[in-house]
Design an enzyme around this catalytic site. Sequence first.
Site, mmCIF file in Angstrom:
data_model
loop_
_atom_site.group_PDB
_atom_site.id
_atom_site.type_symbol
_atom_site.label_atom_id
_atom_site.label_comp_id
_atom_site.label_asym_id
_atom_site.label_seq_id
_atom_site.Cartn_x
_atom_site.Cartn_y
_atom_site.Cartn_z
ATOM 1 N N VAL A 18 0.897 -1.049 0.084
ATOM 2 C CA VAL A 18 -0.182 0.036 -0.086
ATOM 3 C C VAL A 18 0.793 1.325 -0.113
ATOM 4 C CG1 VAL A 18 -0.280 -0.148 2.634
ATOM 5 C CG2 VAL A 18 -1.964 1.188 1.106
ATOM 6 N N GLU A 109 -10.098 5.208 5.633
ATOM 7 C CA GLU A 109 -10.171 6.123 4.308
ATOM 8 C C GLU A 109 -11.413 6.383 3.936
ATOM 9 O OE1 GLU A 109 -7.358 7.779 3.541
ATOM 10 O OE2 GLU A 109 -6.292 7.118 5.228
HETATM 11 C C1 SIN Z 1 -2.785 8.582 2.309
HETATM 12 O O1 SIN Z 1 -2.455 8.911 3.283
HETATM 13 O O2 SIN Z 1 -2.089 7.814 1.722
HETATM 14 C C2 SIN Z 1 -4.220 8.692 1.978
HETATM 15 C C3 SIN Z 1 -4.802 10.112 2.427
HETATM 16 C C4 SIN Z 1 -4.749 10.214 4.049
HETATM 17 O O3 SIN Z 1 -5.070 9.444 4.695
HETATM 18 O O4 SIN Z 1 -4.433 11.390 4.596
#
Ligand code: SIN
Length: 237
Positions: A18, A109
Amino acid sequence: MQIEAPRTQIPDGQDVWVFGYGSLVWKVDFTYERRVVGYVQGFHRRFWQGSHDHRGTSTSPGRVVTLVASNEYREKFGNVSEGDRCWGVAYLIHRDTARDVFGHLDHREKNGYSSEVVDVFGSDGSTLCSAAVYIATTENPAFLGPASTSDIAHTLVHSVGPSGRNIDYFINLCHAVGIISANHADEHLVELEAAVRRLAGVDRVVIHDFEESARMDLHCLVDAGVLGLRSPPVPEQ
Ligand code: SIN
């Protein structure tokens, strides 16, 4: 605001990467095998996504980052002068924990992000991995879109939500991005940081809190060897 949570596709029996470019860079509340610094190509990181659940409320949303693809950016928002690489951190999630970890991240998210797949590149331009990434599209109901630097800074300084102050999210991110991509300034963040610091006042003591937590997390990055520190020299025979 109720938005359907993303559902990351997890291939059976495989480890999964990820890629994080926002809070996932500095707020790591999940288990992973290892992490590496890298970038995605063809995207701009922007504080254009509304946060009704973490850094703001339904009546007074905060702002968090999303990625906007460069072609969509040009079409909808005009030309952009900076490059189209966005630096972040890719985490390798073990197959045995992937369902739990992505269950947790999909929930975290949930305010408008979708789970997509991107290629992540290393500083020498080689492909590091293909990774899941959470992107809040310009069509999602919580998307706030562009605003002036001072308006965004105002939101960042004043918004608070169940996960804490918006300014903590912001400064932690600036701090971490400054370290992982020290030679590749993110102009959007640099411009906002100057405005936020002006507005918040340089002597605003609360800044100490997030600097402390950022330092601790960056310490972990050093421990994990992702800052591009050279391996120790091999002793001569
Ligand atoms: C991420 O951090 O990749 C997604 C956006 C966030 O949660 O700030």
